[in-house]
Design a protein around this motif. Structure first.
Motif, PDB file in Angstrom:
ATOM      1  N   ILE A  25      52.792   4.686  98.642  1.00  0.00           N
ATOM      2  CA  ILE A  25      51.476   5.027  98.090  1.00  0.00           C
ATOM      3  C   ILE A  25      51.594   6.164  97.080  1.00  0.00           C
ATOM      4  CG2 ILE A  25      50.772   6.798  99.762  1.00  0.00           C
ATOM      5  CD1 ILE A  25      48.017   5.433  99.835  1.00  0.00           C
ATOM      6  N   GLY A  26      52.651   6.943  97.203  1.00  0.00           N
ATOM      7  CA  GLY A  26      52.875   8.047  96.278  1.00  0.00           C
ATOM      8  C   GLY A  26      53.203   7.604  94.863  1.00  0.00           C
ATOM      9  N   GLU A  27      53.465   6.314  94.683  1.00  0.00           N
ATOM     10  CA  GLU A  27      53.793   5.780  93.365  1.00  0.00           C
ATOM     11  C   GLU A  27      52.547   5.353  92.592  1.00  0.00           C
ATOM     12  OE1 GLU A  27      56.793   2.765  93.710  1.00  0.00           O
ATOM     13  OE2 GLU A  27      57.771   3.820  95.367  1.00  0.00           O
ATOM     14  N   MET A  28      51.380   5.480  93.208  1.00  0.00           N
ATOM     15  CA  MET A  28      50.129   5.080  92.561  1.00  0.00           C
ATOM     16  C   MET A  28      49.600   6.269  91.762  1.00  0.00           C
ATOM     17  SD  MET A  28      48.712   3.037  95.913  1.00  0.00           S
ATOM     18  CE  MET A  28      47.316   2.242  95.110  1.00  0.00           C
ATOM     19  N   LYS A  29      50.205   6.506  90.647  1.00  0.00           N
ATOM     20  CA  LYS A  29      50.009   7.740  89.882  1.00  0.00           C
ATOM     21  C   LYS A  29      48.602   7.938  89.330  1.00  0.00           C
ATOM     22  CE  LYS A  29      54.365   8.776  90.393  1.00  0.00           C
ATOM     23  NZ  LYS A  29      54.793   9.863  91.308  1.00  0.00           N
ATOM     24  N   SER A  30      47.812   6.864  89.253  1.00  0.00           N
ATOM     25  CA  SER A  30      46.465   6.989  88.691  1.00  0.00           C
ATOM     26  C   SER A  30      45.405   7.256  89.750  1.00  0.00           C
ATOM     27  CB  SER A  30      46.093   5.703  87.925  1.00  0.00           C
ATOM     28  OG  SER A  30      46.979   5.478  86.849  1.00  0.00           O
ATOM     29  N   LEU A  31      45.799   7.270  91.016  1.00  0.00           N
ATOM     30  CA  LEU A  31      44.835   7.377  92.113  1.00  0.00           C
ATOM     31  C   LEU A  31      44.090   8.711  92.094  1.00  0.00           C
ATOM     32  CD1 LEU A  31      44.079   5.388  94.363  1.00  0.00           C
ATOM     33  CD2 LEU A  31      45.504   6.710  95.923  1.00  0.00           C
ATOM     34  N   GLU A  32      42.763   8.612  92.096  1.00  0.00           N
ATOM     35  CA  GLU A  32      41.910   9.799  92.099  1.00  0.00           C
ATOM     36  C   GLU A  32      41.149   9.960  93.406  1.00  0.00           C
ATOM     37  OE1 GLU A  32      39.317   9.556  88.755  1.00  0.00           O
ATOM     38  OE2 GLU A  32      40.941   9.517  87.264  1.00  0.00           O
ATOM     39  N   LEU A  33      40.894   8.860  94.089  1.00  0.00           N
ATOM     40  CA  LEU A  33      40.143   8.896  95.340  1.00  0.00           C
ATOM     41  C   LEU A  33      40.847   8.056  96.393  1.00  0.00           C
ATOM     42  CD1 LEU A  33      36.333   8.492  95.938  1.00  0.00           C
ATOM     43  CD2 LEU A  33      37.924   6.943  97.065  1.00  0.00           C
ATOM     44  N   LEU A  34      41.045   8.655  97.573  1.00  0.00           N
ATOM     45  CA  LEU A  34      41.656   7.946  98.701  1.00  0.00           C
ATOM     46  C   LEU A  34      40.800   8.155  99.939  1.00  0.00           C
ATOM     47  CD1 LEU A  34      43.936   6.343 100.040  1.00  0.00           C
ATOM     48  CD2 LEU A  34      45.176   8.509 100.347  1.00  0.00           C
ATOM     49  N   GLU A  35      40.229   7.065 100.453  1.00  0.00           N
ATOM     50  CA  GLU A  35      39.398   7.111 101.658  1.00  0.00           C
ATOM     51  C   GLU A  35      40.114   6.388 102.793  1.00  0.00           C
ATOM     52  OE1 GLU A  35      35.478   5.639 101.136  1.00  0.00           O
ATOM     53  OE2 GLU A  35      35.189   6.583  99.189  1.00  0.00           O
ATOM     54  N   VAL A  36      40.417   7.109 103.857  1.00  0.00           N
ATOM     55  CA  VAL A  36      41.052   6.501 105.032  1.00  0.00           C
ATOM     56  C   VAL A  36      40.385   6.990 106.315  1.00  0.00           C
ATOM     57  CG1 VAL A  36      43.300   6.085 103.959  1.00  0.00           C
ATOM     58  CG2 VAL A  36      42.812   8.316 104.989  1.00  0.00           C
TER      59      VAL A  36
END
Length: 214
Positions: A154-165
């Protein structure tokens, strides 16, 4: 009569307008996706025809689709063939409140143009490593599932701004979160977390963190 005919024609055209197709419930049975290759928006929210016996067919033919909603349906899987066909242009995928959906296809990472993926309130227990392929993804919503761990990829998703878990069964978060340099929002409340990886401290843009019951 001419005015009435024109109005009727305009109304009919709007149904098949390539910018919007909203199909619900029993209409799905009569709708042939393969005949609408120019669609860029398809909303099947609450379609009663979608279930473990009747998955959406022909989605892989919709090469111009940018928005797809399958929320509140009885689907048990996202067809891998559809993922492959939609990978080029699909930007938003909403599959919320699908209580029979327990897993994602291994090729989910082929959705390389996807910017928003909402999988809230399903029955997912894991996330495939291939999510790392979604390089354009900015928002990933996985709340209210049964996920026990997140992949290090998941650390390779460089564009991620929001993560809901939030409200899952996570006991830890991957150290690779520290590589998400664009991450601004992290919601991870109502899990079994005991601590956060120290790498999260490197996220300079992080402004909203919810860790209630940590």
């Amino acid at each position: 009569h001419a005015s009435s005919s024109s109005s009727s024609s305009s109304s009919s055209n709007s149904v098949v307008d390539k910018h919007l197709a909203s199909i619900s419930r029993d209409l799905m049975k009569r709708f042939i996706i393969g005949l609408c290759p120019l669609l860029d928006r398809l909303d099947l929210d609450s379609c009663s025809q979608l279930s473990h016996r009747h998955h959406p067919r022909g989605l892989e033919l919709l090469h111009n689709l940018r928005y797809l909603a399958l929320s509140n349906t009885g689907i048990t899987a996202l067809p891998s063939s559809a993922i492959k066909g939609l990978g080029g242009k699909l930007e938003r995928l909403e599959v919320m409140h699908c209580e029979e959906l327990r897993a994602l296809p291994e090729n989910i990472g082929q959705l390389q143009a996807l910017r928003v993926l909402n999988l809230d309130a399903c029955q997912l227990t894991s996330i495939p490593d291939s999510v790392s392929g979604m390089k354009s993804l900015q928002q990933l919503a996985l709340g209210y599932n049964r996920i026990q761990s997140l992949p290090e990829t998941i650390g390779e998703m460089k564009s991620l701004e929001l993560l809901e878990v939030q409200q899952n069964r996570l006991q830890s978060l991957p150290k690779s979160l520290g590589k998400l340099s664009q991450l601004k929002i992290l919601w991870a409340s109502e899990n079994k977390l005991r601590s956060l990886p120290s790498e999260v401290g490197k996220l300079g843009l992080l402004t909203d963190v919810d860790l209630v019951h940590l």
